[in-house]
Design an enzyme around this catalytic site. Structure first.
Site, mmCIF file in Angstrom:
data_model
loop_
_atom_site.group_PDB
_atom_site.id
_atom_site.type_symbol
_atom_site.label_atom_id
_atom_site.label_comp_id
_atom_site.label_asym_id
_atom_site.label_seq_id
_atom_site.Cartn_x
_atom_site.Cartn_y
_atom_site.Cartn_z
ATOM 1 N N ASP A 168 0.801 -1.173 0.125
ATOM 2 C CA ASP A 168 -0.023 -0.026 -0.132
ATOM 3 C C ASP A 168 0.933 1.364 0.053
ATOM 4 O OD1 ASP A 168 -2.895 0.969 0.403
ATOM 5 O OD2 ASP A 168 -1.625 1.979 2.070
ATOM 6 N N GLU A 202 13.799 -15.857 -0.719
ATOM 7 C CA GLU A 202 14.102 -16.991 0.079
ATOM 8 C C GLU A 202 12.957 -18.216 0.161
ATOM 9 O OE1 GLU A 202 14.229 -15.487 4.055
ATOM 10 O OE2 GLU A 202 15.872 -14.238 3.678
HETATM 11 C C1 GLC Z 1 -4.214 3.089 -0.675
HETATM 12 C C2 GLC Z 1 -5.287 2.423 -0.487
HETATM 13 C C3 GLC Z 1 -6.360 3.154 -0.060
HETATM 14 C C4 GLC Z 1 -6.282 3.801 1.136
HETATM 15 C C5 GLC Z 1 -5.006 4.493 1.301
HETATM 16 C C6 GLC Z 1 -4.146 4.592 2.881
HETATM 17 O O1 GLC Z 1 -4.175 4.190 -1.604
HETATM 18 O O2 GLC Z 1 -5.716 1.878 -1.968
HETATM 19 O O3 GLC Z 1 -7.757 2.508 -0.248
HETATM 20 O O4 GLC Z 1 -7.181 4.579 1.792
HETATM 21 O O5 GLC Z 1 -3.890 3.763 0.870
HETATM 22 O O6 GLC Z 1 -3.862 3.489 3.226
#
Ligand code: GLC
Length: 539
Positions: A209, A251
């Site tokens: 993310d 790994e």
């Molecule tokens: C990313 C995710 C989104 C979230 C953001 C904060 O963009 O896809 O849904 O709100 O990160 O974690």
């Protein structure tokens, strides 16, 4: 029919079809109106029949759900709303038996304000080692009442919140998502352990993310437009982090993949994350951001292939996800230009037009070389739900915009499975109310209704995914544009042609070919109508 166990291909990810499950909205196994792992387990045969190679799950970890689970309180567990860790382990194993690998979401940029680290940091007070795991700072102004810098939150508004003792902490997203300090060795080692935790449980990969945001300029300076590097985006330090993650993934047997959520307008900077010792792939947001326009999409395809080739990484093709307006609605807008900063498109119009284009876009994207991501409901042609009652909205993006941005709930409405009224088989309990209300007119869009219909979007996706698997021409890197006139894209991969007509008038299809699949009816035996795509086999 269902797939066999996955072939032990180390390069499975290079041309995989990866299906994104938003657990809250996929299927509700315990009848409380929220999707869960029991629901996913009961629907695994559906995913196998659809013909996907892997599933990426949005976060299922314990979370106060201030941002749909992207505010993680414990990276090694499962929220009781969704089930248990033991159930996640079962799910991973059962999916694999059906030939489906699992990709989990890791959220390294920030934690929930209920994460034990942040609670300890608040309790420990200014200057404590606990606070060094985050970005705590004194404010500016005579009494420290002005935020430490001029940054703007990714969700809008100020990314700093002041706490009782007068210090401020940084959160690039919602107030409940304090950013971690990635210059701290404990933050790095903790995340390396989290990767191992999920790889040990059979995860075939992780989706990272906000992958380009983790590292910050230690001085946390004001953002001066045009400064390089940006104080919190795409900083050089990130590459060492991802190299260490890649070493961990390597790994493990069977190729465990790292997929980055990298929103960067600069294609060359983007490609640096895909060097052979860094991430395996990253989402292609450029493709998703283009309007329904032959020249724009061709340019995106060309630049995507050109920038991936030198680093040896496969491209990815993405039409939608849980953060953006659903494809049918977006392509149904006459003005389909994308505002990159706001991650939003133009004005709403015609859903029938949008569906026709979304069907053609499916055949276009599924024929391109590389991996594809499908977001749950895309295969049903679900539109964005644009009229959700205001008192049911949950997305912090909506609230932080002061209500001016509708937020992302409209693409997160629970899936319709069967029946003629909500919850359309989403919940085990037919009287349950889904956490976001489903529209009253979704009966024709259910899986059951579409399964029986040879013309449905679901049937189109099933057939396209089947051919993608069985047609040798659709594997590997082969790709060649054919010259066309007008607003038409046509390319050849071995003996397979994909032709898409974006223009208003029908175009003539080539002779000596067999029609494998069409996104809509042809206008006469060899005429491809507007907003329609075909796959053809040529001699
Ligand atoms: C990313 C995710 C989104 C979230 C953001 C904060 O963009 O896809 O849904 O709100 O990160 O974690």
């Amino acid at each position: 029919m269902g797939q066999q166990s996955p072939p032990d291909r180390s390069d499975w990810w290079r041309d995989a079809a990866i299906y994104q499950v938003y657990p809250r909205s996929f299927a509700d196994g315990d009848g409380d109106g929220t999707g869960d792992l029991a629901g996913v387990r009961s629907r695994l045969p559906y995913l196998a029949e659809l013909g996907v190679d892997a599933v990426w799950f949005n976060p299922w970890y314990p979370s106060p759900m201030a941002d749909g689970g992207y505010d993680v309180a414990d990276y090694r567990g499962v929220d009781p709303l969704f089930g248990t860790l033991a159930e996640a382990e079962l799910l991973i194993a059962e999916a694999l038996e059906l030939g489906i690998r699992t990709v989990v979401d890791v959220v390294p940029n920030h934690v929930s304000d209920q994460h034990p680290w942040f609670r300890a940091a608040l309790a420990a007070g200014p200057g404590s080692p606990e606070r060094e795991l985050f970005h705590f700072k004194e404010g500016r102004g005579e009494h420290g009442e002005i935020p430490p810098n001029d940054w703007v939150s990714e969700f809008g508004g100020c990314p700093w919140t002041r706490i009782e003792d007068g210090s401020w902490y940084l959160h690039l997203f919602a107030t409940q998502q304090p950013d971690l300090n990635w210059a701290h060795p404990l933050v790095r080692s903790e995340h390396e352990e989290i990767l191992r935790f999920w790889f040990d449980r059979g995860a075939a990969g992780v989706r990272i993310d906000s992958a380009a945001l983790l590292a910050k300029d230690p001085a946390l300076p004001d953002f001066v437009k045009g400064t390089d590097p940006h104080p919190y985006t795409d900083r050089e330090e990130l590459h060492a982090i991802y190299r260490s993650w890649r070493a961990i993934a390597d790994e493990y047997p069977g190729t465990r993949i790292l997929v980055g959520e990298v929103w960067l307008p600069d294609a060359e900077r983007f490609a640096r994350y895909l060097r052979p010792d860094e991430l395996h792939t990253a989402f292609n947001f450029d493709f998703l951001a283009r309007p329904w326009d032959a020249a724009a999409l061709r340019e995106s395809i060309d630049s995507t292939l050109a920038l991936h080739a030198p680093v040896g990484a496969p491209a990815t093709w993405v039409l939608c996800n849980h953060d953006v307006t659903r494809t049918v609605t977006r392509y149904g807008r006459r003005d389909t230009r994308f505002d990159f900063a706001a991650k939003r498109w133009g004005t709403p119009t015609d859903l029938a037009l949008g569906l026709r284009r979304a069907r053609a876009a499916a055949l276009l994207s599924l024929a391109l070389p590389g991996a594809v991501y499908l977001y749950q409901g895309e295969e049903l042609g679900l539109p964005e739900v644009e009229n959700l009652p205001l008192d049911r909205l949950q997305d912090p993006m909506h609230f932080r915009s002061g209500g001016t941005d509708p937020g992302r709930d409209g693409c997160r409405v629970p899936l319709p499975w069967s029946g003629d009224r909500p919850p359309y088989g989403f919940s085990q309990d037919s009287t349950a109310e889904a956490w976001l209300p489903q529209p009253a007119d979704w009966a024709p869009l259910t899986v059951a209704a579409q399964s029986a219909d040879p013309e449905s979007m679901l049937t189109l996706y099933r057939e396209a995914l089947r051919l993608r698997r069985t047609e040798a021409a659709l594997h590997g890197d082969k790709f060649e544009w054919l010259s066309t006139v007008g607003e038409v894209l046509a390319f050849r991969r071995g003996d397979l042609l994909c032709v898409v007509n974006f223009g208003a008038e029908p175009v003539l299809l080539p002779e000596h070919r067999t029609l494998l699949l069409a996104s809509g009816p042809l206008a006469g035996p060899a005429q491809l109508p507007t907003d329609t795509a075909v796959w053809l086999r040529v001699a």
